[in-house]
Design an enzyme around this catalytic site. Sequence first.
Site, short mmCIF file in Angstrom:
data_model
loop_
_atom_site.label_atom_id
_atom_site.label_comp_id
_atom_site.label_asym_id
_atom_site.label_seq_id
_atom_site.Cartn_x
_atom_site.Cartn_y
_atom_site.Cartn_z
N ASP A 58 0.78 -1.19 0.13
CA ASP A 58 -0.32 0.21 0.45
C ASP A 58 1.03 1.01 0.10
OD1 ASP A 58 -2.07 1.51 0.18
OD2 ASP A 58 -3.47 0.09 1.68
N ASP A 59 0.44 2.13 -1.28
CA ASP A 59 2.02 3.49 -1.40
C ASP A 59 3.15 3.22 -1.14
OD1 ASP A 59 -1.35 4.64 -0.55
OD2 ASP A 59 -0.55 5.41 1.09
N CYS A 100 -5.91 4.12 -3.42
CA CYS A 100 -6.56 2.13 -2.91
C CYS A 100 -7.42 1.97 -3.16
CB CYS A 100 -6.70 2.17 -0.98
SG CYS A 100 -5.31 3.66 0.00
N ARG A 124 -8.02 -1.60 -6.00
CA ARG A 124 -8.75 -3.31 -5.45
C ARG A 124 -10.04 -3.33 -5.84
NH1 ARG A 124 -5.43 -1.23 -2.02
NH2 ARG A 124 -4.32 -1.89 -0.43
N LYS A 128 -6.38 -6.08 4.37
CA LYS A 128 -6.88 -5.15 4.09
C LYS A 128 -7.69 -5.46 2.71
CE LYS A 128 -6.67 -0.25 2.08
NZ LYS A 128 -4.91 1.08 2.25
N HIS A 138 -11.25 -3.28 1.90
CA HIS A 138 -11.76 -1.78 1.38
C HIS A 138 -13.09 -1.62 -0.37
CE1 HIS A 138 -9.77 2.64 1.13
NE2 HIS A 138 -10.42 2.60 1.46
N HIS A 195 1.58 2.05 4.57
CA HIS A 195 0.67 2.93 4.02
C HIS A 195 0.56 3.81 5.79
CE1 HIS A 195 -3.79 4.77 4.82
NE2 HIS A 195 -3.68 4.46 3.03
N ASP A 204 -0.81 -1.08 -4.61
CA ASP A 204 -1.81 0.13 -5.11
C ASP A 204 -2.16 1.43 -5.90
OD1 ASP A 204 -1.26 1.24 -3.01
OD2 ASP A 204 -3.22 1.14 -2.08
N ASN A 205 -0.71 2.16 -5.84
CA ASN A 205 -0.67 3.10 -6.50
C ASN A 205 0.90 3.61 -6.01
OD1 ASN A 205 -2.83 3.50 -3.14
ND2 ASN A 205 -1.05 4.41 -3.19
N LYS A 211 0.75 9.51 -5.28
CA LYS A 211 -0.98 8.59 -5.06
C LYS A 211 -1.87 10.16 -5.99
CE LYS A 211 -3.66 7.17 -1.63
NZ LYS A 211 -2.92 7.05 0.34
#
Length: 548
Positions: free
Chosen positions: A38-39, A77, A81, A134, A136, A223, A329-330, A374
Amino acid sequence: MVRLQTFKYVLLAAAMGIALPLPAQKSQKPNIILVLVDDLGFSDIGPYGGLDIQTPNLDKLAGEGLRLKEFYNNSICAPTRASLLTGQYQHKAGVGYFNVNLGLPAYQGFLNKESLTLAEVLKTAGYSTILSGKWHVGDDKDQWPAQRGFDKSFGFIGGASNYYEINDRNKPDVQLYRNNEPFYLEKGKYLTDEITSQALGFLDEQNREQKPFFLYLAFNAPHWPLQAVPEDIAKYKGKYSIGWDSLRVQRYKNAVAKGVIDKSQQIAVHDKDLQSFGKLTWDEQQYWQRRQEVYAAMIDHVDQSLGKLLGKLKELKKDDNTLIVFISDNGAQGGNSLRLYTSRNTGPVGSAGSYEVQNSNWSQTGNSPLRNYKGTPYEGGISAPFIAWYPKQIKAGAIATGTAHLIDLAPTFYQLAGAGYPATFNGVTTNKLPGKSLVPLLTGQTDNVNRAEPLFWERGGNRAVREGKWKLVSTAENTDKYELYDIETDRAENTDLAAKYPEVVKQLKEKYQKWAQENDVVDYSRLRTQPQQGRGNAAAPAGGGRRL
Protein backbone atom coordinates in the site's frame (compact mmCIF):
# COMPACT_ATOMS: atom_id res chain seq x y z
CA MET A 1 -9.27 -57.95 -3.39
CA VAL A 2 -6.67 -55.16 -3.52
CA ARG A 3 -9.28 -52.56 -2.58
CA LEU A 4 -10.48 -54.73 0.34
CA GLN A 5 -6.93 -55.15 1.67
CA THR A 6 -6.35 -51.40 1.35
CA PHE A 7 -9.57 -50.71 3.23
CA LYS A 8 -8.57 -53.12 6.03
CA TYR A 9 -5.17 -51.42 6.26
CA VAL A 10 -6.81 -48.01 6.60
CA LEU A 11 -9.12 -49.28 9.37
CA LEU A 12 -6.22 -50.92 11.23
CA ALA A 13 -4.10 -47.78 10.98
CA ALA A 14 -6.97 -45.67 12.27
CA ALA A 15 -7.52 -48.02 15.22
CA MET A 16 -3.82 -47.83 16.12
CA GLY A 17 -3.71 -44.04 15.78
CA ILE A 18 -1.27 -44.15 12.86
CA ALA A 19 -1.35 -41.08 10.60
CA LEU A 20 -1.33 -42.21 6.99
CA PRO A 21 0.44 -40.09 4.38
CA LEU A 22 -1.91 -37.93 2.35
CA PRO A 23 -2.27 -38.79 -1.31
CA ALA A 24 -0.33 -36.64 -3.72
CA GLN A 25 -2.16 -33.57 -4.99
CA LYS A 26 -3.88 -34.67 -8.18
CA SER A 27 -3.99 -31.32 -9.89
CA GLN A 28 -0.93 -29.65 -11.29
CA LYS A 29 -2.71 -26.33 -11.40
CA PRO A 30 -0.42 -23.66 -9.96
CA ASN A 31 -0.96 -22.15 -6.57
CA ILE A 32 -1.36 -18.38 -6.93
CA ILE A 33 -0.25 -15.74 -4.43
CA LEU A 34 -1.11 -12.11 -5.09
CA VAL A 35 0.86 -9.74 -2.83
CA LEU A 36 -0.39 -6.16 -2.69
CA VAL A 37 1.38 -3.44 -0.70
CA ASP A 38 0.00 0.00 0.00
CA ASP A 39 1.43 3.38 -1.12
CA LEU A 40 4.77 1.95 -2.25
CA GLY A 41 6.63 4.18 -4.70
CA PHE A 42 8.20 3.04 -7.97
CA SER A 43 11.78 3.03 -6.64
CA ASP A 44 11.08 2.15 -3.00
CA ILE A 45 12.46 -1.39 -3.34
CA GLY A 46 15.81 -2.76 -4.47
CA PRO A 47 14.72 -4.29 -7.80
CA TYR A 48 13.47 -0.88 -8.93
CA GLY A 49 16.35 1.26 -7.68
CA GLY A 50 15.73 1.65 -3.95
CA LEU A 51 19.03 0.15 -2.85
CA ASP A 52 18.95 2.13 0.40
CA ILE A 53 16.18 -0.17 1.72
CA GLN A 54 16.98 -3.81 2.50
CA THR A 55 14.69 -6.02 0.40
CA PRO A 56 16.60 -9.31 -0.06
CA ASN A 57 13.48 -11.40 -0.61
CA LEU A 58 12.10 -9.07 -3.26
CA ASP A 59 15.56 -9.08 -4.80
CA LYS A 60 15.32 -12.88 -4.91
CA LEU A 61 11.86 -12.86 -6.51
CA ALA A 62 12.99 -10.34 -9.11
CA GLY A 63 16.29 -12.10 -9.78
CA GLU A 64 14.55 -15.44 -10.29
CA GLY A 65 11.49 -13.97 -11.96
CA LEU A 66 10.10 -11.21 -14.15
CA ARG A 67 9.82 -7.45 -13.76
CA LEU A 68 7.69 -5.10 -15.83
CA LYS A 69 8.93 -1.64 -16.66
CA GLU A 70 5.39 -0.33 -16.92
CA PHE A 71 2.60 -1.74 -14.80
CA TYR A 72 -0.40 0.46 -14.13
CA ASN A 73 -2.85 0.81 -11.24
CA ASN A 74 -5.75 3.20 -10.53
CA SER A 75 -3.77 5.75 -8.46
CA ILE A 76 -5.50 5.14 -5.12
CA CYS A 77 -6.53 2.36 -2.71
CA ALA A 78 -10.17 1.30 -3.21
CA PRO A 79 -10.42 1.80 -7.00
CA THR A 80 -7.22 -0.21 -7.46
CA ARG A 81 -8.54 -3.03 -5.31
CA ALA A 82 -11.82 -3.05 -7.21
CA SER A 83 -10.03 -3.55 -10.54
CA LEU A 84 -7.54 -6.01 -9.08
CA LEU A 85 -10.16 -8.26 -7.51
CA THR A 86 -12.58 -8.25 -10.45
CA GLY A 87 -10.54 -7.65 -13.60
CA GLN A 88 -12.88 -4.73 -14.40
CA TYR A 89 -12.28 -1.04 -14.72
CA GLN A 90 -13.18 0.40 -11.31
CA HIS A 91 -16.41 2.10 -12.42
CA LYS A 92 -17.73 -1.09 -14.00
CA ALA A 93 -17.08 -2.84 -10.69
CA GLY A 94 -18.96 -0.15 -8.71
CA VAL A 95 -16.03 1.67 -7.07
CA GLY A 96 -15.53 4.60 -9.43
CA TYR A 97 -14.52 7.03 -6.70
CA PHE A 98 -13.81 5.30 -3.36
CA ASN A 99 -15.50 3.02 -0.83
CA VAL A 100 -18.22 5.67 -0.39
CA ASN A 101 -21.59 5.89 -2.11
CA LEU A 102 -22.05 8.80 -4.53
CA GLY A 103 -25.48 7.67 -5.65
CA LEU A 104 -24.82 6.01 -9.01
CA PRO A 105 -24.13 2.30 -9.68
CA ALA A 106 -20.63 3.04 -10.96
CA TYR A 107 -19.94 5.00 -7.76
CA GLN A 108 -21.77 2.92 -5.14
CA GLY A 109 -18.55 2.26 -3.21
CA PHE A 110 -18.66 -1.54 -3.09
CA LEU A 111 -18.23 -4.39 -5.58
CA ASN A 112 -21.34 -5.14 -7.60
CA LYS A 113 -22.61 -8.65 -8.28
CA GLU A 114 -21.95 -8.38 -12.02
CA SER A 115 -18.21 -8.16 -11.35
CA LEU A 116 -16.95 -11.49 -10.03
CA THR A 117 -14.00 -11.59 -7.66
CA LEU A 118 -10.88 -13.64 -8.25
CA ALA A 119 -11.97 -15.84 -5.36
CA GLU A 120 -15.44 -16.48 -6.78
CA VAL A 121 -14.09 -17.56 -10.16
CA LEU A 122 -11.10 -19.55 -8.91
CA LYS A 123 -13.35 -21.52 -6.54
CA THR A 124 -15.20 -22.85 -9.58
CA ALA A 125 -11.86 -24.25 -10.79
CA GLY A 126 -11.29 -26.14 -7.54
CA TYR A 127 -9.17 -23.61 -5.65
CA SER A 128 -9.10 -22.86 -1.95
CA THR A 129 -9.35 -19.09 -1.56
CA ILE A 130 -7.62 -17.10 1.18
CA LEU A 131 -7.30 -13.43 2.11
CA SER A 132 -5.10 -11.87 4.75
CA GLY A 133 -4.88 -8.10 5.07
CA LYS A 134 -6.75 -5.05 3.84
CA TRP A 135 -10.14 -5.27 2.05
CA HIS A 136 -11.47 -1.74 1.31
CA VAL A 137 -14.07 -2.61 -1.36
CA GLY A 138 -17.23 -2.89 0.71
CA ASP A 139 -18.00 -1.88 4.29
CA ASP A 140 -21.29 -3.68 4.97
CA LYS A 141 -21.08 -7.28 6.11
CA ASP A 142 -22.70 -8.73 3.00
CA GLN A 143 -19.83 -7.15 1.01
CA TRP A 144 -17.00 -8.68 3.08
CA PRO A 145 -14.44 -11.22 1.82
CA ALA A 146 -16.30 -14.30 3.08
CA GLN A 147 -19.38 -13.12 1.19
CA ARG A 148 -17.38 -12.57 -2.02
CA GLY A 149 -15.79 -15.98 -2.42
CA PHE A 150 -13.01 -16.24 0.19
CA ASP A 151 -13.01 -19.48 2.19
CA LYS A 152 -10.67 -18.08 4.84
CA SER A 153 -10.10 -14.42 5.63
CA PHE A 154 -8.36 -12.18 8.12
CA GLY A 155 -7.85 -8.43 8.26
CA PHE A 156 -9.64 -5.11 8.40
CA ILE A 157 -12.46 -3.88 6.21
CA GLY A 158 -11.69 -0.18 5.72
CA GLY A 159 -8.81 1.78 4.27
CA ALA A 160 -6.29 2.09 7.10
CA SER A 161 -5.34 0.72 10.49
CA ASN A 162 -2.87 1.32 13.28
CA TYR A 163 -0.04 -1.20 13.28
CA TYR A 164 -0.23 -1.53 17.06
CA GLU A 165 -3.30 -1.72 19.25
CA ILE A 166 -3.16 0.96 21.94
CA ASN A 167 -6.73 0.61 23.27
CA ASP A 168 -8.37 -2.23 25.20
CA ARG A 169 -10.06 -5.10 23.36
CA ASN A 170 -13.51 -3.63 23.98
CA LYS A 171 -12.66 -0.53 21.94
CA PRO A 172 -10.06 -1.32 19.28
CA ASP A 173 -8.80 1.51 17.13
CA VAL A 174 -9.71 -0.46 14.01
CA GLN A 175 -11.62 -3.72 14.35
CA LEU A 176 -9.97 -6.78 12.83
CA TYR A 177 -11.92 -9.83 11.69
CA ARG A 178 -11.06 -13.49 11.19
CA ASN A 179 -13.60 -15.42 9.12
CA ASN A 180 -16.24 -12.78 9.88
CA GLU A 181 -15.64 -12.91 13.64
CA PRO A 182 -14.03 -10.05 15.61
CA PHE A 183 -10.32 -10.51 16.26
CA TYR A 184 -8.21 -8.52 18.71
CA LEU A 185 -4.55 -7.71 18.11
CA GLU A 186 -2.42 -8.45 21.15
CA LYS A 187 -0.71 -5.48 22.77
CA GLY A 188 2.79 -5.13 21.36
CA LYS A 189 2.03 -7.25 18.29
CA TYR A 190 2.81 -5.56 14.95
CA LEU A 191 0.01 -5.82 12.40
CA THR A 192 2.27 -6.73 9.47
CA ASP A 193 3.38 -9.75 11.51
CA GLU A 194 -0.22 -10.71 12.28
CA ILE A 195 -1.26 -10.45 8.63
CA THR A 196 1.68 -12.71 7.77
CA SER A 197 1.16 -15.27 10.53
CA GLN A 198 -2.55 -15.56 9.74
CA ALA A 199 -1.74 -16.17 6.07
CA LEU A 200 0.82 -18.86 6.97
CA GLY A 201 -1.63 -20.50 9.37
CA PHE A 202 -4.29 -20.56 6.67
CA LEU A 203 -1.80 -22.23 4.31
CA ASP A 204 -1.14 -24.92 6.91
CA GLU A 205 -4.89 -25.52 7.21
CA GLN A 206 -5.32 -25.51 3.44
CA ASN A 207 -2.55 -28.07 3.00
CA ARG A 208 -4.94 -30.75 4.27
CA GLU A 209 -7.48 -29.95 1.57
CA GLN A 210 -5.44 -31.38 -1.32
CA LYS A 211 -6.42 -28.54 -3.65
CA PRO A 212 -4.50 -25.69 -5.26
CA PHE A 213 -4.83 -22.40 -3.41
CA PHE A 214 -5.22 -18.71 -4.18
CA LEU A 215 -3.84 -16.38 -1.49
CA TYR A 216 -4.49 -12.64 -1.61
CA LEU A 217 -1.92 -11.16 0.79
CA ALA A 218 -2.82 -7.47 1.11
CA PHE A 219 -0.40 -5.64 3.42
CA ASN A 220 -1.33 -2.13 4.56
CA ALA A 221 2.35 -1.16 4.84
CA PRO A 222 3.87 1.31 4.11
CA HIS A 223 0.57 3.28 4.24
CA TRP A 224 0.21 5.77 7.10
CA PRO A 225 0.38 5.90 10.08
CA LEU A 226 4.18 5.76 10.12
CA GLN A 227 4.74 3.02 12.71
CA ALA A 228 7.48 0.40 12.66
CA VAL A 229 9.36 -2.14 14.75
CA PRO A 230 12.14 -0.39 16.74
CA GLU A 231 14.84 -2.87 15.68
CA ASP A 232 14.00 -2.22 12.03
CA ILE A 233 14.07 1.55 12.48
CA ALA A 234 17.50 1.27 14.07
CA LYS A 235 18.89 -0.31 10.87
CA TYR A 236 18.32 2.96 9.02
CA LYS A 237 19.64 5.38 11.62
CA GLY A 238 21.58 8.09 9.79
CA LYS A 239 20.99 6.48 6.40
CA TYR A 240 19.04 9.45 5.06
CA SER A 241 21.37 12.31 5.91
CA ILE A 242 21.93 12.50 2.16
CA GLY A 243 18.51 14.17 1.90
CA TRP A 244 15.69 13.79 -0.60
CA ASP A 245 17.22 15.90 -3.37
CA SER A 246 20.30 13.72 -3.71
CA LEU A 247 18.56 10.42 -3.00
CA ARG A 248 15.97 10.88 -5.74
CA VAL A 249 18.79 11.29 -8.28
CA GLN A 250 20.61 8.29 -6.85
CA ARG A 251 17.42 6.21 -7.09
CA TYR A 252 17.01 7.29 -10.73
CA LYS A 253 20.55 6.14 -11.56
CA ASN A 254 19.96 2.87 -9.71
CA ALA A 255 16.72 2.26 -11.64
CA VAL A 256 18.63 2.72 -14.90
CA ALA A 257 21.34 0.34 -13.70
CA LYS A 258 18.68 -2.21 -12.72
CA GLY A 259 17.21 -2.04 -16.21
CA VAL A 260 13.72 -0.87 -15.27
CA ILE A 261 14.27 2.64 -16.67
CA ASP A 262 15.85 3.13 -20.09
CA LYS A 263 19.16 4.99 -20.25
CA SER A 264 17.60 7.54 -22.60
CA GLN A 265 14.95 8.54 -20.04
CA GLN A 266 15.37 11.56 -17.79
CA ILE A 267 14.31 12.16 -14.21
CA ALA A 268 11.12 14.15 -13.57
CA VAL A 269 11.58 17.88 -13.01
CA HIS A 270 11.94 18.67 -9.30
CA ASP A 271 8.64 19.44 -7.56
CA LYS A 272 8.74 23.24 -7.33
CA ASP A 273 6.70 23.20 -4.11
CA LEU A 274 9.37 21.28 -2.20
CA GLN A 275 12.06 22.96 -0.15
CA SER A 276 15.64 21.87 -0.68
CA PHE A 277 16.86 19.51 2.04
CA GLY A 278 20.10 21.48 2.25
CA LYS A 279 18.23 24.64 3.30
CA LEU A 280 16.66 23.02 6.38
CA THR A 281 18.02 23.61 9.85
CA TRP A 282 19.90 20.77 11.54
CA ASP A 283 16.90 19.99 13.77
CA GLU A 284 14.57 19.94 10.76
CA GLN A 285 16.86 17.58 8.93
CA GLN A 286 16.90 15.21 11.92
CA TYR A 287 13.10 15.28 12.08
CA TRP A 288 12.69 14.46 8.38
CA GLN A 289 15.37 11.81 8.41
CA ARG A 290 13.55 10.01 11.21
CA ARG A 291 10.36 9.87 9.15
CA GLN A 292 12.12 8.20 6.22
CA GLU A 293 13.89 5.81 8.58
CA VAL A 294 10.48 4.66 9.82
CA TYR A 295 9.09 4.40 6.30
CA ALA A 296 12.07 2.30 5.19
CA ALA A 297 11.63 0.06 8.23
CA MET A 298 8.00 -0.58 7.29
CA ILE A 299 9.02 -1.76 3.82
CA ASP A 300 11.88 -3.80 5.28
CA HIS A 301 9.41 -5.64 7.53
CA VAL A 302 7.15 -6.51 4.61
CA ASP A 303 10.18 -8.01 2.89
CA GLN A 304 10.92 -10.05 6.01
CA SER A 305 7.35 -11.32 5.84
CA LEU A 306 7.86 -12.40 2.25
CA GLY A 307 10.87 -14.38 3.43
CA LYS A 308 8.59 -16.23 5.88
CA LEU A 309 6.13 -16.88 3.07
CA LEU A 310 8.85 -18.35 0.85
CA GLY A 311 9.97 -20.50 3.77
CA LYS A 312 6.43 -21.81 4.26
CA LEU A 313 6.11 -22.70 0.57
CA LYS A 314 9.35 -24.64 0.74
CA GLU A 315 8.25 -26.40 3.92
CA LEU A 316 4.99 -27.45 2.24
CA LYS A 317 6.92 -28.46 -0.91
CA LYS A 318 4.84 -26.09 -2.99
CA ASP A 319 7.50 -23.59 -4.00
CA ASP A 320 8.08 -25.05 -7.47
CA ASN A 321 4.43 -24.83 -8.46
CA THR A 322 3.45 -21.45 -7.06
CA LEU A 323 3.12 -18.16 -8.89
CA ILE A 324 3.77 -15.05 -6.78
CA VAL A 325 2.84 -11.63 -8.14
CA PHE A 326 3.96 -8.55 -6.18
CA ILE A 327 2.47 -5.09 -6.87
CA SER A 328 1.53 -1.81 -5.15
CA ASP A 329 -1.91 -0.18 -5.22
CA ASN A 330 -0.48 3.20 -6.26
CA GLY A 331 2.60 5.38 -6.01
CA ALA A 332 3.90 6.98 -2.84
CA GLN A 333 1.64 9.50 -1.12
CA GLY A 334 2.26 13.21 -1.53
CA GLY A 335 0.57 16.35 -2.76
CA ASN A 336 -2.01 18.09 -0.60
CA SER A 337 -2.82 15.35 1.92
CA LEU A 338 0.24 15.90 4.09
CA ARG A 339 -0.90 16.17 7.70
CA LEU A 340 -4.49 14.96 7.76
CA TYR A 341 -4.31 12.95 10.95
CA THR A 342 -1.34 14.24 12.92
CA SER A 343 -3.63 15.83 15.51
CA ARG A 344 -4.16 12.26 16.74
CA ASN A 345 -0.48 11.83 17.63
CA THR A 346 0.14 10.50 21.12
CA GLY A 347 3.76 9.50 20.54
CA PRO A 348 6.80 10.24 18.36
CA VAL A 349 6.95 9.21 14.74
CA GLY A 350 7.40 5.46 14.41
CA SER A 351 5.86 4.59 17.76
CA ALA A 352 2.49 3.00 18.49
CA GLY A 353 1.05 6.47 19.16
CA SER A 354 2.27 8.02 15.91
CA TYR A 355 -0.22 9.04 13.26
CA GLU A 356 2.19 10.74 10.88
CA VAL A 357 1.69 10.65 7.11
CA GLN A 358 4.33 10.28 4.40
CA ASN A 359 5.02 13.65 2.77
CA SER A 360 5.82 14.87 -0.73
CA ASN A 361 9.54 15.43 -0.08
CA TRP A 362 10.45 11.80 0.51
CA SER A 363 7.58 10.60 -1.70
CA GLN A 364 9.13 12.40 -4.67
CA THR A 365 12.15 10.21 -3.95
CA GLY A 366 9.94 7.13 -3.59
CA ASN A 367 8.40 7.69 -7.02
CA SER A 368 11.69 8.67 -8.66
CA PRO A 369 12.26 9.10 -11.55
CA LEU A 370 8.54 9.45 -12.22
CA ARG A 371 6.36 12.53 -11.80
CA ASN A 372 3.89 13.34 -9.03
CA TYR A 373 2.15 11.20 -6.41
CA LYS A 374 -0.68 8.91 -5.37
CA GLY A 375 -4.10 10.09 -6.51
CA THR A 376 -2.88 11.71 -9.73
CA PRO A 377 -2.95 10.44 -13.34
CA TYR A 378 0.79 11.04 -13.79
CA GLU A 379 3.23 8.12 -13.84
CA GLY A 380 4.19 8.61 -10.19
CA GLY A 381 0.55 8.09 -9.22
CA ILE A 382 -0.50 5.22 -11.48
CA SER A 383 2.66 3.17 -12.02
CA ALA A 384 4.48 1.00 -9.51
CA PRO A 385 6.60 -2.17 -9.32
CA PHE A 386 5.46 -5.49 -10.77
CA ILE A 387 7.37 -8.67 -9.96
CA ALA A 388 6.25 -12.17 -10.98
CA TRP A 389 7.97 -15.30 -9.67
CA TYR A 390 7.10 -18.78 -10.93
CA PRO A 391 10.13 -21.10 -11.06
CA LYS A 392 8.26 -23.65 -13.15
CA GLN A 393 7.64 -21.18 -15.98
CA ILE A 394 9.29 -17.77 -15.71
CA LYS A 395 12.81 -17.21 -16.99
CA ALA A 396 15.08 -15.80 -14.29
CA GLY A 397 15.98 -12.12 -14.43
CA ALA A 398 13.50 -11.23 -17.17
CA ILE A 399 12.49 -7.60 -17.73
CA ALA A 400 9.53 -6.93 -20.03
CA THR A 401 8.32 -3.86 -21.86
CA GLY A 402 4.86 -2.75 -22.91
CA THR A 403 1.85 -1.55 -20.93
CA ALA A 404 0.16 -3.90 -18.47
CA HIS A 405 -2.64 -3.05 -16.05
CA LEU A 406 -4.51 -4.42 -13.05
CA ILE A 407 -7.30 -5.63 -15.33
CA ASP A 408 -4.84 -8.07 -16.93
CA LEU A 409 -4.31 -10.16 -13.80
CA ALA A 410 -7.75 -11.79 -13.69
CA PRO A 411 -7.55 -13.27 -17.21
CA THR A 412 -3.94 -14.29 -16.48
CA PHE A 413 -4.87 -16.17 -13.32
CA TYR A 414 -7.93 -17.76 -14.92
CA GLN A 415 -5.91 -19.05 -17.87
CA LEU A 416 -3.26 -20.54 -15.58
CA ALA A 417 -5.91 -22.09 -13.35
CA GLY A 418 -8.02 -23.45 -16.21
CA ALA A 419 -10.94 -21.44 -14.84
CA GLY A 420 -13.72 -20.55 -17.22
CA TYR A 421 -15.17 -17.08 -16.71
CA PRO A 422 -18.95 -17.59 -16.49
CA ALA A 423 -21.42 -15.54 -18.53
CA THR A 424 -23.84 -15.76 -15.59
CA PHE A 425 -23.20 -16.35 -11.90
CA ASN A 426 -25.92 -17.00 -9.32
CA GLY A 427 -28.47 -15.82 -11.84
CA VAL A 428 -26.67 -12.55 -12.61
CA THR A 429 -25.24 -11.68 -16.03
CA THR A 430 -21.56 -10.92 -15.50
CA ASN A 431 -19.48 -8.08 -16.89
CA LYS A 432 -17.09 -9.19 -19.60
CA LEU A 433 -13.37 -9.05 -18.84
CA PRO A 434 -11.63 -6.16 -20.64
CA GLY A 435 -8.06 -7.18 -19.78
CA LYS A 436 -5.38 -9.15 -21.59
CA SER A 437 -3.84 -12.37 -20.30
CA LEU A 438 -0.15 -12.06 -19.44
CA VAL A 439 0.44 -15.81 -19.66
CA PRO A 440 2.46 -15.50 -22.91
CA LEU A 441 4.69 -13.04 -21.06
CA LEU A 442 5.09 -15.26 -18.00
CA THR A 443 5.88 -18.34 -20.07
CA GLY A 444 8.47 -16.63 -22.24
CA GLN A 445 6.48 -16.68 -25.47
CA THR A 446 6.90 -12.91 -25.68
CA ASP A 447 8.85 -10.20 -23.84
CA ASN A 448 6.41 -7.40 -24.64
CA VAL A 449 2.83 -6.55 -23.69
CA ASN A 450 1.11 -5.53 -26.91
CA ARG A 451 -2.41 -4.18 -26.45
CA ALA A 452 -5.07 -3.81 -29.10
CA GLU A 453 -6.99 -1.31 -26.97
CA PRO A 454 -5.85 1.81 -25.06
CA LEU A 455 -5.83 1.99 -21.26
CA PHE A 456 -8.02 4.55 -19.50
CA TRP A 457 -8.19 6.26 -16.11
CA GLU A 458 -10.67 8.47 -14.28
CA ARG A 459 -10.78 9.18 -10.61
CA GLY A 460 -12.13 12.29 -8.91
CA GLY A 461 -11.95 14.27 -12.15
CA ASN A 462 -8.39 13.19 -13.01
CA ARG A 463 -8.31 11.52 -16.43
CA ALA A 464 -5.74 9.80 -18.64
CA VAL A 465 -5.45 7.67 -21.76
CA ARG A 466 -2.46 5.54 -22.76
CA GLU A 467 -2.21 4.20 -26.31
CA GLY A 468 1.11 3.06 -27.68
CA LYS A 469 3.72 5.68 -26.85
CA TRP A 470 1.14 8.42 -26.27
CA LYS A 471 -0.40 9.44 -22.97
CA LEU A 472 -3.12 12.07 -22.63
CA VAL A 473 -3.62 13.67 -19.20
CA SER A 474 -6.26 16.03 -17.81
CA THR A 475 -6.33 16.92 -14.11
CA ALA A 476 -9.23 17.79 -11.84
CA GLU A 477 -7.69 21.21 -11.20
CA ASN A 478 -7.90 22.14 -14.87
CA THR A 479 -10.34 19.85 -16.69
CA ASP A 480 -10.31 21.90 -19.91
CA LYS A 481 -6.55 21.58 -20.35
CA TYR A 482 -5.09 18.46 -21.96
CA GLU A 483 -1.44 17.44 -21.77
CA LEU A 484 0.19 14.98 -24.15
CA TYR A 485 3.37 13.01 -23.46
CA ASP A 486 5.51 10.62 -25.48
CA ILE A 487 6.15 8.02 -22.78
CA GLU A 488 8.69 6.12 -24.88
CA THR A 489 11.07 9.08 -24.72
CA ASP A 490 9.69 11.06 -21.78
CA ARG A 491 8.31 8.81 -19.07
CA ALA A 492 9.09 11.59 -16.60
CA GLU A 493 6.37 13.66 -18.34
CA ASN A 494 8.56 16.74 -18.52
CA THR A 495 7.55 17.93 -21.99
CA ASP A 496 3.90 18.56 -22.93
CA LEU A 497 3.41 17.93 -26.67
CA ALA A 498 -0.31 18.73 -26.88
CA ALA A 499 0.18 21.91 -28.90
CA LYS A 500 2.49 20.12 -31.31
CA TYR A 501 0.18 17.14 -31.96
CA PRO A 502 -3.45 18.38 -31.76
CA GLU A 503 -4.72 15.50 -33.89
CA VAL A 504 -3.37 12.94 -31.42
CA VAL A 505 -5.06 14.84 -28.58
CA LYS A 506 -8.36 14.85 -30.52
CA GLN A 507 -8.20 11.12 -31.24
CA LEU A 508 -7.41 10.17 -27.64
CA LYS A 509 -10.17 12.44 -26.30
CA GLU A 510 -12.68 10.74 -28.57
CA LYS A 511 -11.56 7.30 -27.45
CA TYR A 512 -11.83 8.40 -23.83
CA GLN A 513 -15.39 9.62 -24.32
CA LYS A 514 -16.39 6.29 -25.86
CA TRP A 515 -14.79 4.37 -22.98
CA ALA A 516 -16.39 6.67 -20.39
CA GLN A 517 -19.84 6.07 -21.86
CA GLU A 518 -19.33 2.30 -21.96
CA ASN A 519 -18.18 2.26 -18.31
CA ASP A 520 -20.78 4.68 -16.86
CA VAL A 521 -18.13 7.27 -16.01
CA VAL A 522 -19.69 10.57 -14.98
CA ASP A 523 -18.19 14.05 -15.18
CA TYR A 524 -17.03 14.38 -11.60
CA SER A 525 -18.37 17.94 -11.29
CA ARG A 526 -21.87 16.43 -11.62
CA LEU A 527 -21.45 14.32 -8.52
CA ARG A 528 -21.97 15.63 -5.03
CA THR A 529 -18.69 16.02 -3.19
CA GLN A 530 -20.08 15.11 0.24
CA PRO A 531 -20.42 11.31 0.01
CA GLN A 532 -21.98 9.34 2.83
CA GLN A 533 -20.70 6.01 4.08
CA GLY A 534 -22.78 2.89 3.62
CA ARG A 535 -25.28 1.52 1.17
CA GLY A 536 -28.42 3.12 2.59
CA ASN A 537 -27.11 6.70 2.82
CA ALA A 538 -26.26 7.31 -0.79
CA ALA A 539 -25.80 10.90 -1.86
CA ALA A 540 -27.96 11.64 -4.90
CA PRO A 541 -26.17 12.58 -8.11
CA ALA A 542 -26.38 16.24 -8.92
CA GLY A 543 -27.43 15.41 -12.49
CA GLY A 544 -30.27 13.10 -11.39
CA GLY A 545 -31.02 9.63 -12.69
CA ARG A 546 -29.32 6.26 -12.25
CA ARG A 547 -27.28 5.95 -15.44
CA LEU A 548 -26.10 8.21 -18.21
